[in-house]
Write a protein that holds these residues in place. Sequence first.
Motif, mmCIF file in Angstrom:
data_model
loop_
_atom_site.group_PDB
_atom_site.id
_atom_site.type_symbol
_atom_site.label_atom_id
_atom_site.label_comp_id
_atom_site.label_asym_id
_atom_site.label_seq_id
_atom_site.Cartn_x
_atom_site.Cartn_y
_atom_site.Cartn_z
ATOM 1 N N ALA A 34 -6.111 -5.358 -6.501
ATOM 2 C CA ALA A 34 -7.224 -4.457 -6.189
ATOM 3 C C ALA A 34 -7.039 -3.094 -6.856
ATOM 4 O O ALA A 34 -7.715 -2.138 -6.515
ATOM 5 C CB ALA A 34 -7.336 -4.298 -4.672
ATOM 6 N N ASP A 35 -6.094 -3.046 -7.810
ATOM 7 C CA ASP A 35 -5.870 -1.796 -8.535
ATOM 8 C C ASP A 35 -6.541 -1.901 -9.903
ATOM 9 O O ASP A 35 -6.388 -2.915 -10.595
ATOM 10 C CB ASP A 35 -4.354 -1.574 -8.693
ATOM 11 N N LYS A 36 -7.282 -0.850 -10.283
ATOM 12 C CA LYS A 36 -8.038 -0.894 -11.549
ATOM 13 C C LYS A 36 -7.133 -1.129 -12.759
ATOM 14 O O LYS A 36 -7.556 -1.698 -13.755
ATOM 15 C CB LYS A 36 -8.783 0.428 -11.752
ATOM 16 N N GLN A 37 -5.877 -0.687 -12.667
ATOM 17 C CA GLN A 37 -4.981 -0.852 -13.825
ATOM 18 C C GLN A 37 -4.638 -2.318 -14.099
ATOM 19 O O GLN A 37 -4.232 -2.661 -15.199
ATOM 20 C CB GLN A 37 -3.695 -0.072 -13.596
ATOM 21 N N LEU A 38 -4.769 -3.157 -13.093
ATOM 22 C CA LEU A 38 -4.557 -4.608 -13.221
ATOM 23 C C LEU A 38 -3.169 -4.985 -13.744
ATOM 24 O O LEU A 38 -3.003 -6.036 -14.367
ATOM 25 C CB LEU A 38 -5.636 -5.244 -14.119
ATOM 26 N N SER A 39 -2.184 -4.132 -13.499
ATOM 27 C CA SER A 39 -0.845 -4.462 -14.003
ATOM 28 C C SER A 39 -0.261 -5.650 -13.245
ATOM 29 O O SER A 39 0.409 -6.502 -13.829
ATOM 30 C CB SER A 39 0.088 -3.247 -13.938
ATOM 31 N N GLY A 40 -0.533 -5.717 -11.952
ATOM 32 C CA GLY A 40 -0.039 -6.850 -11.163
ATOM 33 C C GLY A 40 -0.656 -8.167 -11.621
ATOM 34 O O GLY A 40 0.038 -9.187 -11.748
ATOM 35 N N ALA A 41 -1.969 -8.140 -11.900
ATOM 36 C CA ALA A 41 -2.679 -9.359 -12.316
ATOM 37 C C ALA A 41 -2.109 -9.892 -13.633
ATOM 38 O O ALA A 41 -1.847 -11.092 -13.783
ATOM 39 C CB ALA A 41 -4.172 -9.071 -12.456
ATOM 40 N N GLN A 42 -1.903 -8.975 -14.598
ATOM 41 C CA GLN A 42 -1.363 -9.406 -15.900
ATOM 42 C C GLN A 42 0.031 -10.011 -15.737
ATOM 43 O O GLN A 42 0.368 -11.018 -16.347
ATOM 44 C CB GLN A 42 -1.287 -8.215 -16.861
ATOM 45 N N TRP A 43 0.807 -9.380 -14.893
ATOM 46 C CA TRP A 43 2.198 -9.806 -14.664
ATOM 47 C C TRP A 43 2.232 -11.185 -14.016
ATOM 48 O O TRP A 43 2.937 -12.098 -14.475
ATOM 49 C CB TRP A 43 2.880 -8.748 -13.799
ATOM 50 N N ILE A 44 1.424 -11.369 -12.965
ATOM 51 C CA ILE A 44 1.394 -12.663 -12.264
ATOM 52 C C ILE A 44 0.923 -13.777 -13.199
ATOM 53 O O ILE A 44 1.470 -14.881 -13.224
ATOM 54 C CB ILE A 44 0.442 -12.596 -11.037
ATOM 55 N N ALA A 48 0.824 -1.205 0.000
ATOM 56 C CA ALA A 48 0.000 0.000 0.000
ATOM 57 C C ALA A 48 0.855 1.250 0.000
ATOM 58 O O ALA A 48 1.963 1.265 0.527
ATOM 59 C CB ALA A 48 -0.888 -0.002 1.241
ATOM 60 N N ASN A 49 0.327 2.254 -0.629
ATOM 61 C CA ASN A 49 0.883 3.607 -0.524
ATOM 62 C C ASN A 49 -0.096 4.512 -1.242
ATOM 63 O O ASN A 49 -0.692 4.116 -2.240
ATOM 64 C CB ASN A 49 2.269 3.709 -1.187
ATOM 65 N N THR A 50 -0.311 5.709 -0.726
ATOM 66 C CA THR A 50 -1.226 6.629 -1.399
ATOM 67 C C THR A 50 -0.673 7.042 -2.764
ATOM 68 O O THR A 50 -1.421 7.464 -3.624
ATOM 69 C CB THR A 50 -1.430 7.897 -0.541
ATOM 70 N N CYS A 67 -1.047 -17.834 2.184
ATOM 71 C CA CYS A 67 -0.704 -16.412 2.138
ATOM 72 C C CYS A 67 -1.346 -15.738 0.921
ATOM 73 O O CYS A 67 -1.276 -16.259 -0.193
ATOM 74 C CB CYS A 67 0.820 -16.285 2.059
ATOM 75 N N VAL A 68 -1.994 -14.594 1.164
ATOM 76 C CA VAL A 68 -2.575 -13.819 0.065
ATOM 77 C C VAL A 68 -1.812 -12.502 -0.042
ATOM 78 O O VAL A 68 -1.706 -11.765 0.944
ATOM 79 C CB VAL A 68 -4.071 -13.503 0.314
ATOM 80 N N ILE A 69 -1.267 -12.240 -1.230
ATOM 81 C CA ILE A 69 -0.578 -10.970 -1.464
ATOM 82 C C ILE A 69 -1.543 -10.035 -2.197
ATOM 83 O O ILE A 69 -2.062 -10.385 -3.262
ATOM 84 C CB ILE A 69 0.676 -11.155 -2.360
ATOM 85 N N CYS A 70 -1.797 -8.860 -1.625
ATOM 86 C CA CYS A 70 -2.731 -7.908 -2.238
ATOM 87 C C CYS A 70 -1.965 -6.714 -2.794
ATOM 88 O O CYS A 70 -1.223 -6.051 -2.067
ATOM 89 C CB CYS A 70 -3.728 -7.374 -1.225
ATOM 90 N N ASP A 71 -2.178 -6.465 -4.081
ATOM 91 C CA ASP A 71 -1.577 -5.298 -4.729
ATOM 92 C C ASP A 71 -2.618 -4.184 -4.662
ATOM 93 O O ASP A 71 -3.674 -4.265 -5.294
ATOM 94 C CB ASP A 71 -1.248 -5.670 -6.190
ATOM 95 N N GLY A 72 -2.323 -3.157 -3.862
ATOM 96 C CA GLY A 72 -3.323 -2.112 -3.622
ATOM 97 C C GLY A 72 -3.242 -0.975 -4.622
ATOM 98 O O GLY A 72 -2.238 -0.803 -5.312
ATOM 99 N N PRO A 73 -4.336 -0.193 -4.679
ATOM 100 C CA PRO A 73 -4.326 0.978 -5.559
ATOM 101 C C PRO A 73 -3.608 2.142 -4.890
ATOM 102 O O PRO A 73 -3.373 2.117 -3.688
ATOM 103 C CB PRO A 73 -5.817 1.302 -5.702
ATOM 104 N N ALA A 74 -3.284 3.171 -5.673
ATOM 105 C CA ALA A 74 -2.775 4.407 -5.070
ATOM 106 C C ALA A 74 -3.989 5.157 -4.503
ATOM 107 O O ALA A 74 -5.103 4.979 -4.974
ATOM 108 C CB ALA A 74 -2.072 5.233 -6.129
ATOM 109 N N GLY A 75 -3.767 5.944 -3.478
ATOM 110 C CA GLY A 75 -4.872 6.749 -2.950
ATOM 111 C C GLY A 75 -5.375 6.258 -1.609
ATOM 112 O O GLY A 75 -4.928 5.221 -1.101
#
Length: 226
Positions: free
Chosen positions: A37-47, A6-8, A78-86
């Motif tokens: 959980a980020d709308k850009q879904l860059s983490g999902a595509q990468w994974i 997480a980070n804003t 273990c669940v790794i969550c990629d968070g959105p900015a903000g």
Amino acid sequence: MIIVLANTKGGVGKSTLAVHIALWLHDHGLSTAFLDADKQLSGAQWIEEAEPAIPLRTARNPDDCLDACERLQREVACVICDGPAGLDDVSRSLMLMANLALMPISPSILDLRSVTEATSILRYAQRIQGDRLQGALVLNKMRRRERISRELARAVPQLGIGVASSVIRDLQAFRDAAQQGTVVTRMNTRSASAAASDLHAFCDELFGDWLRDLGILKNEREAMGS
Ligand SMILES: Nc1ncnc2c1ncn2[C@@H]1O[C@H](COP(=O)(O)OP(=O)(O)O)[C@@H](O)[C@H]1O
Ligand SMILES: [Mg+2]
């Protein structure tokens, strides 16, 4: 165990570290899932490209996050969550479910100023969760010779939040890994081996004892004897 990145701010390395931590845990034999959980879904595509064996979910709102975390937690350790900015509801709900919040920060004037704002969401969640939520800042994209990197390293211990003592350097291999849909620990270049050694030190600091307790990682004495 739910770990949220997480980070804003955007661009600090949330997705990069989320993917690398997920693969590191998976490759060490821990059953690990990924929630983007980020709308850009860059983490999902990468994974998806890097390791299709890792269960993957995406979430667009707090309800989705809750559902996905509950489901994934039944499947994996273990669940790794990629968070959105903000500071929106998705970030807050992830923080309220997490056991560990990792907040990457990178050396720029803007990041230095935004650290206080970034940590406010962690303090908010810790007031509700108490000791169930641990938080740590992660110094990412560090350049040892650069003044702003040194200033950042000097400023963070005063924030009253844990800081991982292993830092991740700014290395081209992390950018190449994203482009190639893989991770630095699975690449064979000199820059990748430097990046992999930062990642190993960092993950061992954070997760080594846990994996040794689970019997997944051998402790050094056993490893030397075997
Ligand atoms: N340690 C690092 N060294 C070099 N580049 C990095 C590093 N960490 C992240 N990056 C790059 O910084 C940019 C932003 O990273 P990203 O993980 O997408 O941030 P976020 O998810 O916080 O928006 C990407 O181009 C990524 O390749
Ligand atoms: Mg991201």
